[in-house]
Design an enzyme around this catalytic site. Structure first.
Site, PDB file in Angstrom:
ATOM      1  N   LYS B  91       4.602  11.446   5.820  1.00  0.00           N
ATOM      2  CA  LYS B  91       3.572  10.694   6.720  1.00  0.00           C
ATOM      3  C   LYS B  91       3.691  11.724   8.237  1.00  0.00           C
ATOM      4  O   LYS B  91       4.728  12.583   8.066  1.00  0.00           O
ATOM      5  CB  LYS B  91       4.961   9.577   6.717  1.00  0.00           C
ATOM      6  N   SER B 171       1.889   0.454   8.605  1.00  0.00           N
ATOM      7  CA  SER B 171       0.828   1.853   9.080  1.00  0.00           C
ATOM      8  C   SER B 171       1.574   2.993   8.276  1.00  0.00           C
ATOM      9  O   SER B 171       1.177   3.801   7.962  1.00  0.00           O
ATOM     10  CB  SER B 171       2.380   2.229  10.777  1.00  0.00           C
ATOM     11  N   SER B 195       6.563  -1.558   9.060  1.00  0.00           N
ATOM     12  CA  SER B 195       5.596  -0.242   8.078  1.00  0.00           C
ATOM     13  C   SER B 195       6.047   0.590   7.147  1.00  0.00           C
ATOM     14  O   SER B 195       5.305   0.955   6.222  1.00  0.00           O
ATOM     15  CB  SER B 195       5.323   0.712   9.277  1.00  0.00           C
TER      16      SER B 195
END
Ligand code: MG
Ligand code: ZN
Lengths: 95, 506, 490
Positions: B91, B171, B195
């Site tokens: 990420k 997210s 998330s």
């Protein structure tokens, strides 16, 4: 509680975010929607409740007083928009 | 269009290496039935074909192949680490040395850290291979990946008979989409209010947010410090357990990181649920919850019971206050954490008439709408005269939420079963309403866990009427991720399939 | 402090007498090798951004970890200020934007500081003393440094200071004159230097004062105060207070009112002026730093630190008065620096304390001052000075010769006994030799001898002549006795 336009501008300035006149209205609406949503917390009885300060109860770790870092000014300023002699440069600050 | 089988188990050579689970790939590498180079190349090829998903913000093929070559040497010389040769996506909130790290924001568009995050460093230490940096909501603020400054991620999933693009959740939408689309064997992710778990649920993948303090936050771009935790997203419970084992562990550089040895999470996967008490919290039965979600939840409970667990109805009375309290605490911390993006030391700079003008223009141009909104809400609730009414009150409510869980656990509950999300994935642009709160409601089931610092895992449990994945969530005691893995494995086994989306993009 | 107003402390305005009220916030740099929350060096100077860690530069994802020595130093200081030590304290973020504040916030302690109320006893030059209340002491980060004179359009930012540990020591508004304020800072500095928790080097910015000044007519409630920021010498603190008090008095006597504001002292212009850049309404949005857990320790930890503390100035002064028979004033002079006190004690050991004090204060300190030297770099060691005093006591040299000897040891060094020996500086106690000299002088000055019978004060002249004739080495007592006998004075 809700915010008026003046407060939106004051908050934006505190947060150092430029807002155009066009943005103030929509921002005001969005902030007020969020504030209306969190308003329900006012109904909770929190008397005698300690605010949470650490999620997990543990002793804070500490460092020894030893110099372990430094001597990498080039890395420190490597991503800076403007530098000179490893100083960061900013628009002149008037004291 | 039904999900296809992920792997033809038992015959590794006949399948595309991307279709292996992480555990299978690990075993194949160890047995030298597959080289790290082959495995990595296969993933790089798949990534190149899947750019329509916009899951990767940056592909790092050269670095990946270099790392794979080193892994093959280590495997050959018998020095392989536990993740040797396993290709992963990272990420883009984790700082990676010499590799652009954007946090999904224009303000960090060209930021190249001279350091490596603790979590990613742990993965490289164990032999993993970096494929690239995964897209995300800007500064991890969002539940649909639509706030990314670099375009939204498109979910690999589509509704049956429709080609309308769906959100992967957020997210960690890039992480979830890449894992679901087999563009990596696993991915790092972070979870501040849901998330990891919400995108995992939306994409039919497994995601665990460990206990606050299990993974070091050092080198991960901060959103809300008291809530942020890193964790893995992978295609199976076992794969998540393997990844978490490498990602987590003590770190003297993070004061809030626990000094606890990392348990053998993978061993816990096969423990079963016999003798465990699973709590079913009545407050999660919210108004307007789709019947399909309720049905899934009941089904999950039935599976656990059938596997030997005892079910118990429990009450977590402050549940409904978690989300509003979160929308005070998280923005407050974020408003302060994001003050460092000022155009002085790194990142975007937009000139202004003076220093304040430079700050204001830089931050106005560098931050997206949602981030600005949250910074402003956070600034407001901390400002003079409002601090006690908002922030202190929200932190008190956090104490109450935590006490709810403590009472349940003290009462003998080992884990709590809830739905992971109130709905399946929605369409891109579908929730672009003026009221941001509508989007925030996505996290209604996950956010309590962050507020209390507990571990939570989302595990796929079935498809809805339109063929979209739905997930269940398990919430555990502090630092008892092992029980979550054990229970989640029973759900994974009971759900009885490892569905993946059809690769319409390839 | 509700003590009656001392009229001597009042400032005469054009119309009335005014009382000045001063409180201070002292920022003292903690003596430590590394910074408060990072492993970068605290060393003064250095190339730009060289003593900077990624934490100090607020790189994304960097986290603070507290330096345990800085905590210990704060506790030691709290103990030295006889203050409440808080076993639990909290670090807060003070949020504001400034280019030398990389995080966009300063980590400080707001509601729950590490040290609570304490006090400092301050001796004034006139022998009186005052007690100044300490409100609190908290730990916080220093900011970086902006240089504004390198370029016409840009400021240069160096973060070497960023994150260095400071102790902010907040006094109560207990000070009533610039003299008291200066004495307070001097005493505080002495205590910090004794404790070894701050080097007190004001030239390097290790000790800076924010001075809160207000005025009122005696008996009236407190007036509006102005804060004079970052005054960096004790002399300037005194000047700033005088100037600011007079400015406020002039406004008030003119019928005006004081605006509460932050001001800057300009020593070259001799004025204080409003800092407009600081005037924007601040809203620091304090909240507990979520990257740091509360700072907690037990009483045993405090006790261990307490046991390791050195004798502090007040105790040392009291001991010097009682053990060495010194006046409080002399004792105060000697204890002002720990090194001076240690020097004195070494000299006074097994010797006459008063004589030792005279020599240390008058000869040694006088000479050091003249040369601009500190006690640490004295060319005359305590052992050397002690030997000089011994030589006087033993009657080997006179006090006068001793001063010459001191001078020789100061410039050339050496063992004072050996110097006395080799240079023939020994006092002549042999009465035969003295008598010869006396006889010669009497023979040569019959008129003076005649006068001396009427005018005994002429004895002094004869003593002088005798000393001159013996090169100052004659024992003065012996000279006196002999002359009196021979001149018939009694
Ligand atoms: Mg301060
Ligand atoms: Zn580097």
């Amino acid at each position: 509680m809700s915010v008026d336009e003046k407060t939106v501008r004051r908050i934006a300035h505190l947060a150092r975010i430029a807002v155009t006149d066009d943005e103030v209205g929509p921002l005001q609406g969005e902030l007020n929607a969020i504030l209306a949503f969190v308003e329900q917390l006012g109904t909770v009885d929190v008397s005698g409740v300690e605010p949470m300060t650490s999620v997990t109860p543990m002793a804070m770790k500490k460092r020894e007083d030893v110099v372990t870092e430094g001597g990498r000014a080039a890395d420190v300023v490597a991503n800076a928009p403007e530098t000179e002699d490893n100083y960061f440069l900013v628009p002149k600050v008037v004291e | 269009m039904a999900g296809r089988r992920a792997t033809a188990r038992g015959d590794v050579n006949s399948v595309n290496p991307n279709e292996l689970t992480l555990a299978e790939a690990r075993d194949a590498l160890k047995a030298k039935r597959l080289s790290a180079r082959e495995l990595t190349q296969a993933h790089l090829d798949a990534m190149a074909k899947a750019r329509a998903l916009n899951a990767y913000l940056l592909e790092t093929p050269d670095r990946a192949l270099q790392m794979a070559v080193v892994s093959d040497e280590k495997i050959a010389s018998g020095e392989a680490g536990p993740l040797e040769g396993i290709p992963l996506g990272i990420k883009d909130l984790f700082c990676t040395h010499g590799v652009t790290t954007t946090a999904g924001s224009k303000i960090l568009q060209a930021f190249e850290p001279h350091y490596e995050s603790a979590v990613s460093a742990n993965l490289w230490r164990d032999g993993a291979v970096m494929l690239g940096k995964l897209n995300l909501d800007e500064f991890a603020m969002g539940s649909s990946n639509e706030t990314s400054a670099f375009g939204n991620v498109v979910s690999p999933w589509r509704r049956r008979g429709s080609d309308a693009p769906l959100v992967p959740g957020g997210s960690s939408g890039g992480s979830a989409a890449a894992v679901a689309a087999q563009l990596c064997l696993g991915a790092t992710a972070t979870d501040t209010g849901g998330s990891i778990r919400q995108p995992a649920a939306f994409t039919g993948t497994v995601g665990i947010k460990p206990t606050y303090g299990r993974c070091s936050r050092w080198g991960t771009v901060a959103f809300a410090s008291s809530l942020d935790q890193a964790g893995p997203i992978a295609r199976t419970v076992r794969d998540c357990a393997i990844l978490l084992g490498s990602m987590s562990g003590p770190d003297p550089r993070d004061t809030t990181c626990a000094d606890l040895a990392v348990p053998d999470f993978e061993a816990a996967v096969s423990r079963g649920v016999k003798g465990l008490t699973i709590g079913i919290p009545r407050e999660y039965r919210v108004d307007g919850m789709p019947a399909e979600i309720q049905k899934l939840w009941d089904e999950g409970a039935a599976w656990l019971k059938a596997a030997g667990a005892t079910l118990r109805d429990i009450s977590l009375p402050h549940t409904s206050y978690a989300l509003p309290a979160y929308y005070i605490v998280a923005p407050a911390e974020a408003s302060s954490n994001l003050a460092r993006y000022d155009g002085v030391r790194y990142g975007l700079r937009v000139p202004g008439k003076d220093i304040a003008g430079m700050y204001e223009n830089t931050r106005a141009a560098g931050f997206g709408r949602e981030v600005k909104r949250r910074i402003m809400i956070g600034t407001y609730v901390l400002s003079a005269g409002y601090y006690d009414a908002y922030y202190v009150r929200a932190q008190k409510i956090r104490t109450l939420i935590k006490r709810d869980f403590e009472a349940a656990y003290a009462d003998g509950v080992d884990a709590i079963l809830t739905p992971a999300t109130p709905s399946a994935a929605f369409g891109i642009g579908e929730k672009a309403s003026a009221d941001p709160v509508e989007m925030y409601l996505n996290d209604v089931f996950t956010v309590t866990v962050n507020m209390a610092g507990l571990p939570g895992i989302a595990v796929p449990a079935g498809l809805d009427g339109q063929g979209l994945p739905l997930g269940l969530q398990l919430i555990g005691r502090p630092f008892d991720e092992e029980t979550l893995f054990a229970v989640a494995q029973v759900i994974e086994d009971s759900a009885g399939r490892t569905a993946l989306p059809e690769p319409w993009w390839a | 402090m509700n003590a009656p107003v001392d009229p001597k402390k009042l400032i005469k305005g054009g119309l009335h007498d005014w009382e000045v009220i001063v409180g201070m916030e002292i920022h003292a740099q903690v003596s430590s090798r590394a910074k408060l929350f990072s492993g970068a060096s605290t060393e003064f100077g250095g190339e730009p951004n060289d003593h900077v860690s990624l934490v100090d530069a607020a790189m994304p994802g960097m986290l603070p970890v507290i330096n345990e020595e800085c905590v210990a130093q704060a506790v030691r200081t709290g103990l030295g200020l006889k203050a409440q030590i808080n076993l639990r304290s909290v670090f807060d973020r003070k949020n504001y934007f400034y280019p030398d504040l990389p995080q966009g916030y300063q980590i400080s302690q707001y509601k729950d500081p590490i040290v609570g109320e304490g006090e400092v006893l301050v001796d004034m030059a006139d022998g009186s003393s005052i007690t100044v209340g300490i409100e609190r002491l908290h730990l916080e980060q220093d900011a970086g440094k902006s240089l504004h004179d390198q370029d016409p359009t840009r400021s240069f930012v160096d973060l070497n200071r960023s994150g260095v540990a400071l102790m902010e020591i907040v006094s109560r508004p207990d000070l009533r004159s610039s003299e008291e304020a200066k004495a307070y800072v001097t005493k505080l500095r002495t205590i910090l230097r004794y404790l070894g928790t701050c080097d007190g080097d004001m030239e390097k910015g290790s000790l800076r004062a924010d001075v809160n000044v207000s005025v009122r007519r005696p008996g009236e409630p407190l007036g509006t105060r102005c804060e004079i920021k970052n005054v960096n010498s004790i002399r300037f603190i005194g000047q700033a207070i005088e100037i600011e008090a007079r400015r406020q008095i002039a406004i008030l006597e003119d019928g005006g009112s004081i605006d509460q504001e932050t001001r800057l002292f300009d020593p070259t212009k001799g004025e204080t002026r409003s800092m407009r850049s600081k005037e924007e309404a601040h809203d620091y949005r304090y909240f507990p730093d979520p990257d740091l857990l509360p700072l907690e320790f037990d009483q045993a930890y405090v006790d261990t630190l307490a046991e390791g503390l050195p004798e502090l100035p007040d105790a040392k002064k009291a001991r010097f008065v009682s053990a060495f028979g010194l006046s409080p004033y002399d004792a105060g002079v000697l204890i002002a620096e720990r090194a001076s006190a240690d020097y004195y004690e070494a000299v006074a050991k097994d010797r006459d304390g008063k004589a030792a004090a005279n020599w240390v204060i008058n000869e040694l300190f006088g000479r050091l001052n003249k040369e601009g030297l500190s006690i640490e770099s004295t060319p005359v060691s305590a052992a050397q000075l002690g030997a000089i005093i011994d030589l006087i006591g033993e009657g080997v040299i006179s006090g006068k010769i001793a001063k010459d000897l001191f001078e020789i040891v100061w410039t050339e060094g050496g063992d004072p006994r050996a110097v006395v020996e080799s240079r023939g500086m020994k006092q002549v106690t042999d009465t035969g030799a003295i008598e010869a000299a006396v006889d010669q002088i009497i023979a040569a000055n019959p008129d003076k001898v005649a006068q001396a019978k009427e005018k005994p004060t002429l004895l002094g002249w004869f003593v002088g002549q005798t000393m001159k004739a013996t090169g100052g080495k004659a024992n003065p007592a012996a000279v006196n006795a002999l002359l009196k006998a021979k001149l018939g004075i009694d």
